[in-house]
Scaffold this active site. Structure first.
Site: not given
Ligand code: BV8
Ligand code: ZN
Length: 250
Positions: A109-111, A126, A154, A157, A195, A220
């Site tokens: 989370n980023v919150d 993240h 910025c 700069c 998650t 979850n």
């Molecule tokens: C990397 C910041 C590579 C943004 C986020 C194909 C193409 C490109 C990339 C990929 C690909 N396949 C895989 C990848 C890798 C990719 C990835 O994993 N993609 C996924 C979609 C398949 N990952 C990346 O790109 C990462 N970087 O791999 O680098 C690399 C390698 C070498 C060299 C250079 C580069 C970067 C990943 C980070 C992305 N940024 N966040 C923003 O927030 O604006 S990710 C984003 O999703 C958020 O951070 C979030 O936290 C995260 C995961 O989501 P969840 O937190 O799980 O949230 P979600 O809504 O999905 O689920 C909520 C859950 O809560 C549910 O299960 C629900 O049932 C439950 N829930 C709801 N209410 C409740 C509850 N549970 C309990 N109580 C409740 N009340």
């Molecule tokens: Zn700057």
């Protein structure tokens, strides 16, 4: 509480009471009861854009003001949210039951709500909505929730600022990732909370915890991609389940 739920709770309570070191991996679900929208709950759409389309360096290069609109809206949303009982339960675990660096929260989370609730050891893999990074001089600054505008410059700069957030296709911050991996490899109990476990490398920590011999507890609303890996699953709201779990530690 039905019998199955009761035994799962008892099992989870036993695991935590026996544990010396506990690490939690949290996602958007832990903040849902605070009023922070999840990503995939609203089928990952923001004004018709999928999160994977907006949260990328390409989107920012192509249309920085659209991406800033997305992040400014989420920053504005944080003005009205507070940590919930789930965040505070994790604080109580850390301070009261697993002090002396024996507890860590790895959050996607980023919150900033874990720190706002009082958690001390928080690894934000993240990034954080309250920080900006300059695309030119790379300075990272804590800007709180001040209104930044759609193309903020910025103050040092004049370069274009970006949110200090890890986008898709971007590397996670090295030092934070190292600390998260260490906290995963050295814990006896690993909590996976709110998650969908679809985003890597964060989701890979669940398997890593298993391989390191930790007992894994999922909390979850529903089963996820991680469910067949975990030892115990508690299904319901994290804001209700976590305080219930803490009660079993007294
Ligand atoms: C990397 C910041 C590579 C943004 C986020 C194909 C193409 C490109 C990339 C990929 C690909 N396949 C895989 C990848 C890798 C990719 C990835 O994993 N993609 C996924 C979609 C398949 N990952 C990346 O790109 C990462 N970087 O791999 O680098 C690399 C390698 C070498 C060299 C250079 C580069 C970067 C990943 C980070 C992305 N940024 N966040 C923003 O927030 O604006 S990710 C984003 O999703 C958020 O951070 C979030 O936290 C995260 C995961 O989501 P969840 O937190 O799980 O949230 P979600 O809504 O999905 O689920 C909520 C859950 O809560 C549910 O299960 C629900 O049932 C439950 N829930 C709801 N209410 C409740 C509850 N549970 C309990 N109580 C409740 N009340
Ligand atoms: Zn700057």
């Amino acid at each position: 509480m039905n019998i199955a739920h009761q035994t799962a709770f008892d099992q989870a309570g036993d695991i935590l009471r026996r544990a010396t070191r506990v690490t939690a991996l949290t996602g958007a679900g832990v903040s849902a009861e605070s009023g922070v929208p999840t990503f995939r709950g609203s089928d990952g759409l923001w004004e018709g854009h999928r999160i994977e389309e907006v949260a990328t360096p390409f989107a920012f290069r192509r249309d920085p003001s659209l991406v800033w609109k997305f992040y400014n809206q989420r920053r504005a949303n944080l003005m009205t949210v507070q940590p919930n009982a789930g965040h505070f339960a994790l604080v109580e675990m850390e301070i009261r039951h697993f002090p002396d660096d024996r507890f860590a929260v790895i959050t996607q989370n980023v919150d900033g709500l874990h720190r706002a609730a009082g958690s001390q050891r928080v690894f934000e893999v993240h990034g954080n909505l309250r920080r900006t990074r300059c695309t030119k001089c790379h300075i990272v600054e804590h800007r709180g929730l001040e209104v930044l505008g759609d193309l903020p410059a910025c103050p040092h700069c004049g370069g274009l600022l970006r949110p200090d957030i890890v986008w898709f296709h971007e590397m996670l911050p090295e030092d934070v990732w190292e600390a998260a991996a260490m906290a995963t490899a050295t814990c006896d109990a690993f909590l996976v909370i709110g998650t969908s476990a679809v985003v890597y490398p964060a989701a890979g920590l669940i398997e890593a915890a298993k391989r390191a011999g930790a007992q894994v507890i999922e909390i979850n609303l529903v089963e996820t991609d991680a469910s067949e890996t975990v030892d115990v699953g508690l299904y319901g709201k994290s804001g209700e389940i976590l305080p219930e779990l803490v009660k079993r530690l007294h």
